[in-house]
Design an enzyme around this catalytic site. Structure first.
Site, PDB file in Angstrom:
ATOM      1  N   GLN A  50     -11.515   6.638   7.461  1.00 38.06           N
ATOM      2  CA  GLN A  50     -12.290   6.818   8.687  1.00 38.06           C
ATOM      3  C   GLN A  50     -11.407   6.919   9.920  1.00 38.06           C
ATOM      4  O   GLN A  50     -11.550   7.826  10.730  1.00 38.06           O
ATOM      5  CB  GLN A  50     -13.275   5.645   8.858  1.00 38.06           C
ATOM      6  CG  GLN A  50     -14.361   5.609   7.819  1.00 38.06           C
ATOM      7  CD  GLN A  50     -15.255   4.380   7.959  1.00 38.06           C
ATOM      8  OE1 GLN A  50     -14.971   3.480   8.735  1.00 38.06           O
ATOM      9  NE2 GLN A  50     -16.316   4.347   7.197  1.00 38.06           N
ATOM     10  N   GLU A 121      -5.357   1.173  16.956  1.00 39.55           N
ATOM     11  CA  GLU A 121      -5.778   0.309  15.854  1.00 39.55           C
ATOM     12  C   GLU A 121      -4.827  -0.876  15.749  1.00 39.55           C
ATOM     13  O   GLU A 121      -3.795  -0.930  16.416  1.00 39.55           O
ATOM     14  CB  GLU A 121      -5.826   1.100  14.539  1.00 39.55           C
ATOM     15  CG  GLU A 121      -6.898   2.176  14.553  1.00 39.55           C
ATOM     16  CD  GLU A 121      -7.003   2.940  13.248  1.00 39.55           C
ATOM     17  OE1 GLU A 121      -8.055   3.521  13.011  1.00 39.55           O
ATOM     18  OE2 GLU A 121      -6.034   2.948  12.470  1.00 39.55           O
ATOM     19  N   HIS A 240      -8.583  -4.485   2.949  1.00 36.38           N
ATOM     20  CA  HIS A 240      -9.105  -4.108   4.265  1.00 36.38           C
ATOM     21  C   HIS A 240     -10.001  -5.242   4.737  1.00 36.38           C
ATOM     22  O   HIS A 240     -10.858  -5.721   3.998  1.00 36.38           O
ATOM     23  CB  HIS A 240      -9.888  -2.803   4.186  1.00 36.38           C
ATOM     24  CG  HIS A 240     -10.120  -2.186   5.532  1.00 36.38           C
ATOM     25  ND1 HIS A 240     -11.013  -2.711   6.436  1.00 36.38           N
ATOM     26  CD2 HIS A 240      -9.563  -1.116   6.140  1.00 36.38           C
ATOM     27  CE1 HIS A 240     -10.993  -1.984   7.540  1.00 36.38           C
ATOM     28  NE2 HIS A 240     -10.124  -1.010   7.390  1.00 36.38           N
ATOM     29  N   ARG A 286      -3.551  -6.100   9.407  1.00 34.41           N
ATOM     30  CA  ARG A 286      -4.620  -6.262   8.421  1.00 34.41           C
ATOM     31  C   ARG A 286      -4.459  -7.490   7.530  1.00 34.41           C
ATOM     32  O   ARG A 286      -5.441  -8.120   7.157  1.00 34.41           O
ATOM     33  CB  ARG A 286      -4.702  -5.010   7.543  1.00 34.41           C
ATOM     34  CG  ARG A 286      -5.285  -3.836   8.278  1.00 34.41           C
ATOM     35  CD  ARG A 286      -5.321  -2.598   7.409  1.00 34.41           C
ATOM     36  NE  ARG A 286      -6.038  -1.537   8.121  1.00 34.41           N
ATOM     37  CZ  ARG A 286      -6.172  -0.305   7.654  1.00 34.41           C
ATOM     38  NH1 ARG A 286      -5.626   0.016   6.501  1.00 34.41           N
ATOM     39  NH2 ARG A 286      -6.831   0.589   8.337  1.00 34.41           N
ATOM     40  N   HIS A 347      -8.046  -2.362  -0.763  1.00 33.41           N
ATOM     41  CA  HIS A 347      -8.089  -1.116  -0.013  1.00 33.41           C
ATOM     42  C   HIS A 347      -6.909  -0.189  -0.273  1.00 33.41           C
ATOM     43  O   HIS A 347      -7.075   1.018  -0.351  1.00 33.41           O
ATOM     44  CB  HIS A 347      -8.150  -1.452   1.483  1.00 33.41           C
ATOM     45  CG  HIS A 347      -8.235  -0.275   2.394  1.00 33.41           C
ATOM     46  ND1 HIS A 347      -9.268   0.644   2.322  1.00 33.41           N
ATOM     47  CD2 HIS A 347      -7.422   0.148   3.396  1.00 33.41           C
ATOM     48  CE1 HIS A 347      -9.092   1.573   3.255  1.00 33.41           C
ATOM     49  NE2 HIS A 347      -7.974   1.310   3.909  1.00 33.41           N
ATOM     50  N   ARG A 382       0.884  -2.408   5.056  1.00 42.05           N
ATOM     51  CA  ARG A 382       0.759  -1.094   5.679  1.00 42.05           C
ATOM     52  C   ARG A 382       0.061  -1.188   7.029  1.00 42.05           C
ATOM     53  O   ARG A 382      -0.983  -1.805   7.149  1.00 42.05           O
ATOM     54  CB  ARG A 382      -0.049  -0.152   4.781  1.00 42.05           C
ATOM     55  CG  ARG A 382      -0.287   1.217   5.412  1.00 42.05           C
ATOM     56  CD  ARG A 382      -1.034   2.123   4.469  1.00 42.05           C
ATOM     57  NE  ARG A 382      -2.425   1.757   4.308  1.00 42.05           N
ATOM     58  CZ  ARG A 382      -3.411   2.147   5.114  1.00 42.05           C
ATOM     59  NH1 ARG A 382      -3.156   2.888   6.183  1.00 42.05           N
ATOM     60  NH2 ARG A 382      -4.649   1.796   4.850  1.00 42.05           N
ATOM     61  N   SER A 387      -1.125   5.918   6.417  1.00 40.04           N
ATOM     62  CA  SER A 387      -1.263   6.349   5.024  1.00 40.04           C
ATOM     63  C   SER A 387      -1.461   7.855   4.896  1.00 40.04           C
ATOM     64  O   SER A 387      -0.750   8.520   4.134  1.00 40.04           O
ATOM     65  CB  SER A 387      -2.400   5.604   4.334  1.00 40.04           C
ATOM     66  OG  SER A 387      -3.593   5.706   5.085  1.00 40.04           O
TER      67      SER A 387
END
Length: 532
Positions: A50, A121, A240, A286, A347, A382, A387
């Site tokens: 997304q 993010e 995630h 994350r 995730h 990550r 990605s």
């Protein structure tokens, strides 16, 4: 016994997401390419991404800053050369995608010029996320599919599973192609090729709760391991932090971009909590956010936590997150007025098949691109939106390397036909389903967000028992999709546990209660399969 059907190409690409399709497009002007897709070509993890793709397009941002943020998120285990290589190639690769018609969102600047709308993010110090509303992956997939379908040198094999790589008996460390299973005709075929590129994605289906589609069963990692490649850092599974918690919402991700635009994680009573865990609060990386949610759920005995963006104007929410708004609304949740129930879910696989900056593996003509690979970019965790970037950057570098070697002579070596004369149809497919569910459940319980030595040992014993059952089953019955995936998932589970047992510390995505501290001099966990 029927003769085995053979196909020929220059490059066989196993996988049809962002990595596989962009790799095919970079190669196809020079050679014949077969792209193998396990399901429909539009299916795969790319479609569900997304947030967006990280690249430096803002004049106030810099490649050095992107590198620094990535190294920080990777918690001391990134390969700095890989990070610098990826960040430096990002803008060129994104421009390539834009030239194919990728519809990244744009906005008008203060002086009236149109520019890309960049969001932010977790882990990023600047706004550098190119996106297409909140469905960037789907837009990437559509853009690439349209280009691939128009190219005469790209041949799409849909609904085919790769079974195993075919190694040369005479040329050491060389492949001849792959055995593949035609799901429509239920038969094994051979694809002979000069080069094979694995673009099969990750292995999050090894866990009970995952944001990934059903096809993410670690096939490329398992095949490369069986062929003799090294794998690395399989203990670093990214969970995630925010998947939608609802009985009718299978695998639906709530993008990190919501927190980038001001959403807050809260208890069921509306109390925010991320400030207690990290000075970056809701924009922490994350691993920290996932552990915080897991901790608060266990502490309170709650089924989920909540993500609240309802304090933002409703038209802002609907414009920026139309996909999430529609999905939640269809389940009776109005995100402009209510918080979203969320839980962590498996995730992303940060580890994988060991490669260099050209995506080369330990086998001379085998490449691995995207989530299937360990490039050193992600380290112990990550960073968001690196990605899809990795997929395209390494698809390009691998294509450049292959293009210089296309004129090498083809090995004229006979490939053994697939022998099904001694196997029969299984009348107990339900056994595979039971084993599959058992594996995913104990991996979630024993090798999840928080681990212990005892849990890892339990998982290891269970995997051994299931592998014996599957090996017996595999040798007696005809190939099926579920059997192939279970075989690969068990291999991947074994690799995850092996790597986790070797890491005597807690770092990034790997948290072991028996080793809560970090080592002073961390190294990647690299393991080798000594096959002949």
């Amino acid at each position: 016994m029927h003769s085995t059907i053979e196909h020929q190409c220059d490059v066989l690409i196993i996988g049809s997401g962002a990595a596989g399709l962009s790799h095919a497009l970079k190669l196809a002007d020079h050679c014949q390419v077969i792209v193998l897709s396990k399901s429909d070509i539009s299916e795969g993890s790319t479609k569900y991404a997304q947030g967006g793709i990280a690249a430096v397009f803002d004049e106030n941002d810099s490649i050095a800053s992107h590198v620094e943020d990535t190294l920080l998120a990777g918690d001391g285990l990134c390969d700095k050369d890989a990070v610098e290589f990826t960040a430096s190639q990002a803008k060129t690769c994104m421009q390539w995608l834009i030239d194919f018609g990728m519809p990244f969102d744009r906005e008008n600047s203060e002086n009236g010029e149109t520019r890309f709308h960049l969001t932010r993010e977790g882990g990023h110090s600047h706004r550098r996320i190119l996106h297409s509303a909140d469905a960037t992956g789907a837009a990437v997939q559509v853009t690439l599919i349209e280009a691939v379908q128009q190219h005469p040198n790209i041949h799409l094999f849909q609904r085919y599973n790769a079974v195993d790589l075919i190694k040369s008996q005479h040329a050491e460390n060389h492949l001849l192609g792959a055995y593949v299973w035609n799901r429509k005709r239920e038969r094994v075929e051979i694809i002979r090729s000069k080069f094979v590129s694995l673009a099969t994605g990750g292995a999050s289906k090894v866990y009970q709760y995952t944001s990934n589609p059903d096809v993410s069963s670690g096939d490329g990692i398992a095949m490369a391991w069986r062929a003799g490649c090294r794998v690395a850092n399989m203990e670093f599974n990214q969970f995630h932090p925010t998947c939608l918690y609802h009985p009718d919402a299978k695998n639906f991700l709530i993008s990190e971009a919501l927190r980038g635009e001001g959403a807050k994680l809260c208890h069921p009573d509306g109390t925010p909590f991320m400030h207690k865990f990290d000075k970056r609060g809701d924009l922490a990386s994350r691993d920290i956010v996932a552990r915080a949610i897991d901790f608060e759920m266990k502490r309170l005995g709650a089924d989920c936590m909540y993500l609240d963006i309802s304090h933002k104007p409703s038209d802002f929410i609907v414009k920026h997150f139309p996909n999430i708004y529609r999905k939640c609304r269809s389940l009776g949740i109005d995100i402009t007025k209510q918080p979203i129930p969320v839980v962590p879910a498996a995730h992303y696989s940060c580890g994988g098949v060991v490669t260099d900056k050209y995506a080369k593996t330990d086998i001379a003509n085998l490449y691995a691109i995207g989530e299937v690979a360990y490039t050193g970019l992600h380290g112990a965790n990550r960073m968001a939106s690196n990605s899809l970037l990795e997929c395209i950057v390494y698809a390009h570098s691998a294509a450049a390397h292959i293009s210089t070697r296309l004129n090498k002579d083809v090995l004229e070596e006979k490939v053994n036909a697939w022998d099904e004369s001694k196997v029969s149809d299984s009348d107990e497919e339900v056994i595979i389903q039971h084993n599959w569910h058992e594996l995913r459940l104990f991996m979630w319980d024993y090798v999840g967000i928080v681990r212990t030595n005892k849990r890892l040992e339990r998982a290891s014993h269970r995997i051994e028992l299931l592998q014996q059952e599957v090996n017996d089953y595999y040798s007696n019955f005809k190939v099926s999709n579920n059997l192939l995936e279970l075989r690969n998932l068990l291999t991947v589970a074994e690799l995850i546990v092996k790597c986790a047992k070797q890491r005597k510390e807690s770092r990034g995505l790997h948290f072991n209660l028996d080793y809560p501290n970090k080592l002073d001099d961390p190294k990647p966990t690299i393991i080798k399969n000594n096959v002949k």
